[in-house]
Design an enzyme around this catalytic site. Structure first.
Site, PDB file in Angstrom:
ATOM      1  N   ASP A   1     -10.030 -11.437   4.941  1.00 53.50           N
ATOM      2  CA  ASP A   1     -10.312 -12.787   5.440  1.00 53.50           C
ATOM      3  C   ASP A   1     -11.502 -12.691   6.381  1.00 53.50           C
ATOM      4  O   ASP A   1     -11.977 -11.605   6.686  1.00 53.50           O
ATOM      5  CB  ASP A   1      -9.075 -13.326   6.188  1.00 53.50           C
ATOM      6  CG  ASP A   1      -8.691 -12.430   7.360  1.00 53.50           C
ATOM      7  OD1 ASP A   1      -9.246 -12.621   8.449  1.00 53.50           O
ATOM      8  OD2 ASP A   1      -7.857 -11.514   7.180  1.00 53.50           O
TER       9      ASP A   1
ATOM     10  N   GLY B   1      -9.938  -8.607   9.204  1.00 51.84           N
ATOM     11  CA  GLY B   1     -10.786  -9.786   9.161  1.00 51.84           C
ATOM     12  C   GLY B   1     -12.243  -9.374   9.324  1.00 51.84           C
ATOM     13  O   GLY B   1     -12.566  -8.539  10.168  1.00 51.84           O
TER      14      GLY B   1
ATOM     15  N   MET C   1      -5.332  -5.029  13.942  1.00 50.31           N
ATOM     16  CA  MET C   1      -4.333  -4.987  15.002  1.00 50.31           C
ATOM     17  C   MET C   1      -3.802  -3.586  15.329  1.00 50.31           C
ATOM     18  O   MET C   1      -2.842  -3.472  16.097  1.00 50.31           O
ATOM     19  CB  MET C   1      -3.158  -5.915  14.628  1.00 50.31           C
ATOM     20  CG  MET C   1      -3.597  -7.354  14.407  1.00 50.31           C
ATOM     21  SD  MET C   1      -2.287  -8.460  13.843  1.00 50.31           S
ATOM     22  CE  MET C   1      -1.235  -8.520  15.290  1.00 50.31           C
TER      23      MET C   1
ATOM     24  N   GLU D   1       0.839  -1.207   0.000  1.00 42.06           N
ATOM     25  CA  GLU D   1       0.000   0.000   0.000  1.00 42.06           C
ATOM     26  C   GLU D   1       0.869   1.249   0.000  1.00 42.06           C
ATOM     27  O   GLU D   1       0.609   2.198  -0.731  1.00 42.06           O
ATOM     28  CB  GLU D   1      -0.884   0.038   1.249  1.00 42.06           C
ATOM     29  CG  GLU D   1      -1.993  -0.964   1.288  1.00 42.06           C
ATOM     30  CD  GLU D   1      -2.731  -0.860   2.610  1.00 42.06           C
ATOM     31  OE1 GLU D   1      -3.945  -0.745   2.577  1.00 42.06           O
ATOM     32  OE2 GLU D   1      -2.086  -0.886   3.671  1.00 42.06           O
TER      33      GLU D   1
HETATM   34  N1  SAH Z   1       2.027 -10.916   6.105  1.00 48.36           N
HETATM   35  C1  SAH Z   1       1.937  -9.601   6.654  1.00 48.36           C
HETATM   36  C2  SAH Z   1       1.528  -9.693   8.092  1.00 48.36           C
HETATM   37  C3  SAH Z   1       0.173  -9.296   8.270  1.00 48.36           C
HETATM   38  S1  SAH Z   1      -0.255  -9.187   9.963  1.00 48.36           S
HETATM   39  C4  SAH Z   1       3.226  -8.883   6.548  1.00 48.36           C
HETATM   40  O1  SAH Z   1       4.239  -9.548   6.454  1.00 48.36           O
HETATM   41  O2  SAH Z   1       3.245  -7.650   6.574  1.00 48.36           O
HETATM   42  C5  SAH Z   1      -1.890  -8.794   9.819  1.00 48.36           C
HETATM   43  C6  SAH Z   1      -2.238  -7.409   9.348  1.00 48.36           C
HETATM   44  O3  SAH Z   1      -3.524  -7.499   8.776  1.00 48.36           O
HETATM   45  C7  SAH Z   1      -2.361  -6.409  10.463  1.00 48.36           C
HETATM   46  O4  SAH Z   1      -2.073  -5.120   9.973  1.00 48.36           O
HETATM   47  C8  SAH Z   1      -3.827  -6.512  10.878  1.00 48.36           C
HETATM   48  O5  SAH Z   1      -4.319  -5.243  11.252  1.00 48.36           O
HETATM   49  C9  SAH Z   1      -4.542  -7.023   9.638  1.00 48.36           C
HETATM   50  N2  SAH Z   1      -5.456  -8.163   9.746  1.00 48.36           N
HETATM   51  C10 SAH Z   1      -6.035  -8.755   8.665  1.00 48.36           C
HETATM   52  N3  SAH Z   1      -6.794  -9.792   9.024  1.00 48.36           N
HETATM   53  C11 SAH Z   1      -6.716  -9.884  10.375  1.00 48.36           C
HETATM   54  C12 SAH Z   1      -7.263 -10.798  11.323  1.00 48.36           C
HETATM   55  N4  SAH Z   1      -8.029 -11.824  10.947  1.00 48.36           N
HETATM   56  N5  SAH Z   1      -6.953 -10.612  12.627  1.00 48.36           N
HETATM   57  C13 SAH Z   1      -6.150  -9.584  12.999  1.00 48.36           C
HETATM   58  N6  SAH Z   1      -5.606  -8.712  12.133  1.00 48.36           N
HETATM   59  C14 SAH Z   1      -5.869  -8.838  10.829  1.00 48.36           C
END
Ligand code: SAH
Length: 253
Positions: free
Chosen positions: A217, A79, A193, A13
């Site tokens: 998700d 999510g 998060m 992004e």
């Molecule tokens: N693979 C990513 C890690 C993502 S961590 C990387 O390497 O950058 C998850 C991120 O997606 C966080 O910013 C969180 O805010 C969001 N997120 C998406 N789905 C989520 C879920 N089911 N639970 C918690 N956070 C989620």
């Protein structure tokens, strides 16, 4: 001139935003790279939020203190929690709660001690502007993503929702946990998060804040499926298009 802070949760992004800033200068503070410049004529500071509440709160504090932004917008993925909130939909927060805050029995569950509240509001006008931009973009989803991507991810008439977003230091990836969250916070549309932490910092500084999250998700046992591809092909394109539409609309306000 108003300075807009843009916090992106994902590298992809931020890269897309930086590609639109012709004059960005990097300033490193607290180990974070802040990109100062212009986008569509607006003064902008763009930065990777980092993941989790503390990291995002630190990033937000630097944006407010050091870069004096007077509007803060967050983009990322989340999510889906609400029953009609599907992968590929967009949630614009109207308020935030830390789902893992629990100082009971000293304070009611979810209440942030000494604030007398669990919920931190998003700025009403800013959120309405982002929701409008989101609607404009999703109405032309095929144009922004390509028909192939829509079909690959089975995205069908994606929608913009406005409501409660909940944040905590956990990637919610089991149905058991998301059901427990739904029980505790039945109004929640999406879980992520960072949002509630940034909202709390913006509350402290009385700076308007809004957040737009693409649903990546359903916070269940399939939550990790195709996550990275979704970020690349859907979420980062939505974020860029929504922010760009928002800036265009702002100019004509
Ligand atoms: N693979 C990513 C890690 C993502 S961590 C990387 O390497 O950058 C998850 C991120 O997606 C966080 O910013 C969180 O805010 C969001 N997120 C998406 N789905 C989520 C879920 N089911 N639970 C918690 N956070 C989620």
């Amino acid at each position: 001139m108003a300075v807009i802070g843009i916090m992106s949760a994902m590298h992809e992004e931020l890269a897309a935003v930086l590609a639109r800033m012709p004059d960005e200068q990097r300033v490193t503070v607290a180990g974070r790279d802040f990109w100062v410049g212009h986008w569509q004529g607006h003064a902008v500071v763009a930065v990777l939020s980092r993941i989790g509440k503390v990291a995002a709160a630190t990033t937000a504090t630097v944006l407010l203190e050091r870069f004096q932004v007077d509007t803060l917008v967050f983009t990322g993925v989340a999510g889906g929690m609400g029953s009609g909130v599907r992968v590929g939909d967009v949630v614009v927060a109207n308020g935030f709660v830390q789902h893992d805050m629990d100082a009971s029995p000293l304070f009611p569950r979810h209440e942030v001690p000494l604030y007398g509240r669990a919920r931190f509001e998003a700025d009403v006008n800013l959120s309405a502007q982002l929701a409008e931009a989101g609607q404009q973009v999703l109405a032309k989803a095929a144009q922004h993503l390509g028909a192939g991507t829509l079909a690959d991810f089975q995205l069908d008439s994606p929608r913009v929702h406005q409501g409660l977003v909940i944040s905590g230091d956990r990637f919610v990836a089991t149905s058991t946990e998301s059901q427990a969250l739904r029980l505790a916070l039945p109004d929640a549309l999406a879980v992520e998060m960072e949002g509630a932490a940034v909202a709390q910092v913006c509350h402290d500084y009385a700076v308007p804040f809004a957040a737009v999250r693409t649903i990546s998700d359903r916070a269940d046992d399939a939550a990790h499926t195709d996550f990275n591809r979704f970020i690349r092909e859907v979420a980062s394109r939505y974020s860029l298009a929504i922010l760009s539409q928002w800036l265009t609309n702002r100019r004509s306000d």
